[in-house]
Design a protein around this motif. Structure first.
Motif, PDB file in Angstrom:
ATOM      1  N   TYR A 187     112.357 -34.091  67.623  1.00  0.00           N
ATOM      2  CA  TYR A 187     113.531 -33.254  67.874  1.00  0.00           C
ATOM      3  C   TYR A 187     114.258 -32.957  66.559  1.00  0.00           C
ATOM      4  O   TYR A 187     114.708 -31.834  66.326  1.00  0.00           O
ATOM      5  CB  TYR A 187     114.460 -33.957  68.860  1.00  0.00           C
ATOM      6  CG  TYR A 187     115.447 -33.061  69.570  1.00  0.00           C
ATOM      7  CD1 TYR A 187     115.241 -31.697  69.739  1.00  0.00           C
ATOM      8  CD2 TYR A 187     116.614 -33.603  70.105  1.00  0.00           C
ATOM      9  CE1 TYR A 187     116.148 -30.904  70.406  1.00  0.00           C
ATOM     10  CE2 TYR A 187     117.528 -32.819  70.781  1.00  0.00           C
ATOM     11  CZ  TYR A 187     117.296 -31.469  70.920  1.00  0.00           C
ATOM     12  OH  TYR A 187     118.201 -30.684  71.584  1.00  0.00           O
ATOM     13  N   ALA A 215     120.496 -34.334  74.574  1.00  0.00           N
ATOM     14  CA  ALA A 215     120.048 -33.049  75.134  1.00  0.00           C
ATOM     15  C   ALA A 215     120.853 -31.883  74.565  1.00  0.00           C
ATOM     16  O   ALA A 215     120.301 -30.800  74.354  1.00  0.00           O
ATOM     17  CB  ALA A 215     120.171 -33.077  76.650  1.00  0.00           C
ATOM     18  N   SER A 245     122.277 -31.708  71.626  1.00  0.00           N
ATOM     19  CA  SER A 245     122.294 -31.685  70.160  1.00  0.00           C
ATOM     20  C   SER A 245     121.626 -30.428  69.612  1.00  0.00           C
ATOM     21  O   SER A 245     120.490 -30.121  69.951  1.00  0.00           O
ATOM     22  CB  SER A 245     121.577 -32.918  69.599  1.00  0.00           C
ATOM     23  OG  SER A 245     122.288 -34.075  69.914  1.00  0.00           O
ATOM     24  N   HIS A 246     122.373 -29.757  68.749  1.00  0.00           N
ATOM     25  CA  HIS A 246     121.829 -28.621  68.017  1.00  0.00           C
ATOM     26  C   HIS A 246     122.046 -28.804  66.524  1.00  0.00           C
ATOM     27  O   HIS A 246     121.831 -27.881  65.745  1.00  0.00           O
ATOM     28  CB  HIS A 246     122.471 -27.316  68.481  1.00  0.00           C
ATOM     29  CG  HIS A 246     122.178 -27.003  69.907  1.00  0.00           C
ATOM     30  ND1 HIS A 246     120.912 -26.712  70.369  1.00  0.00           N
ATOM     31  CD2 HIS A 246     122.978 -26.981  70.996  1.00  0.00           C
ATOM     32  CE1 HIS A 246     120.951 -26.495  71.655  1.00  0.00           C
ATOM     33  NE2 HIS A 246     122.188 -26.660  72.068  1.00  0.00           N
ATOM     34  N   PRO A 259     115.253 -30.578  75.063  1.00  0.00           N
ATOM     35  CA  PRO A 259     116.536 -31.019  75.625  1.00  0.00           C
ATOM     36  C   PRO A 259     116.421 -31.568  77.050  1.00  0.00           C
ATOM     37  O   PRO A 259     117.209 -32.422  77.454  1.00  0.00           O
ATOM     38  CB  PRO A 259     117.403 -29.755  75.609  1.00  0.00           C
ATOM     39  CG  PRO A 259     116.819 -28.917  74.525  1.00  0.00           C
ATOM     40  CD  PRO A 259     115.335 -29.192  74.574  1.00  0.00           C
TER      41      PRO A 259
END
Length: 188
Positions: A23, A80, A82-83, A150
């Protein structure tokens, strides 16, 4: 009930753990940040486990297990959502901070078993941990393949909610608190 709770807790943990680095790469996080993501969980687990253990002696095992599962749910949702590195880092930090379900489950087992049966009870908790570690990565891989990265966090959070309901409805307190035990966890 406790066995099932430990299985669910480690399924949700093991769904996310192998995919943190992947991720991070998807989010274009550099290698130093990836190392920080990998290291923050065990550091927080080490720092917080004694606190949760002491607190469970004072307020009861069931309450601490519920608090830790709720903290884990929040960390899964943050994973989930998190960007950016910072949210992912906070999610892993929270996951490590609230990772005391297994040690508290061992204390619970010790409370409810006799000296003769304690080894069997602790072995059963270890088996629950192993089952969660076997199921979690496969489930996480399938979910990420079908629904995206996510979705792993949201699915792990849903498993956490089921776990919390299991604890609230079916797990009785094993360590009743007396007035003499009602002291601050910081007085160690």
């Amino acid at each position: 009930t406790l066995f099932f709770s430990v299985v669910l807790d480690f399924v949700s943990f093991a769904m996310i753990m192998p995919y943190v680095t992947l991720y991070g790469k998807i989010l274009h996080i550099n290698s130093i940040q990836l190392a920080l993501l990998g290291g923050i969980y065990p550091v927080m687990l080490f720092l917080c486990s004694m606190f949760w253990g002491s607190l469970s002696d004072q307020v009861g095992r069931r309450k601490i297990i519920v608090i830790n599962v709720l903290g884990s749910i929040v960390s899964c949702i943050l994973f989930a959502a998190s960007h950016h590195f910072y949210l992912l880092f906070i999610s892993r930090m929270l996951a490590g901070s609230f990772a005391a379900v297994f040690p508290t489950a061992l204390a619970y087992t010790s409370d409810v078993t006799s000296n003769e049966n304690r080894t069997n009870g602790i072995s059963l908790m270890s088996a629950a941990l192993a089952i969660g570690f076997i199921i979690g990565p496969h489930l996480g891989g399938w979910i990420s393949k079908e629904y995206g990265m996510p979705a792993i966090g949201y699915a792990a959070a849903l498993i956490g909610v089921l776990n919390c309901l299991n604890i609230l409805f079916f797990l009785k307190e094993s360590h009743p608190v007396t007035a003499s035990q009602n002291i601050s966890p910081y007085s160690m």
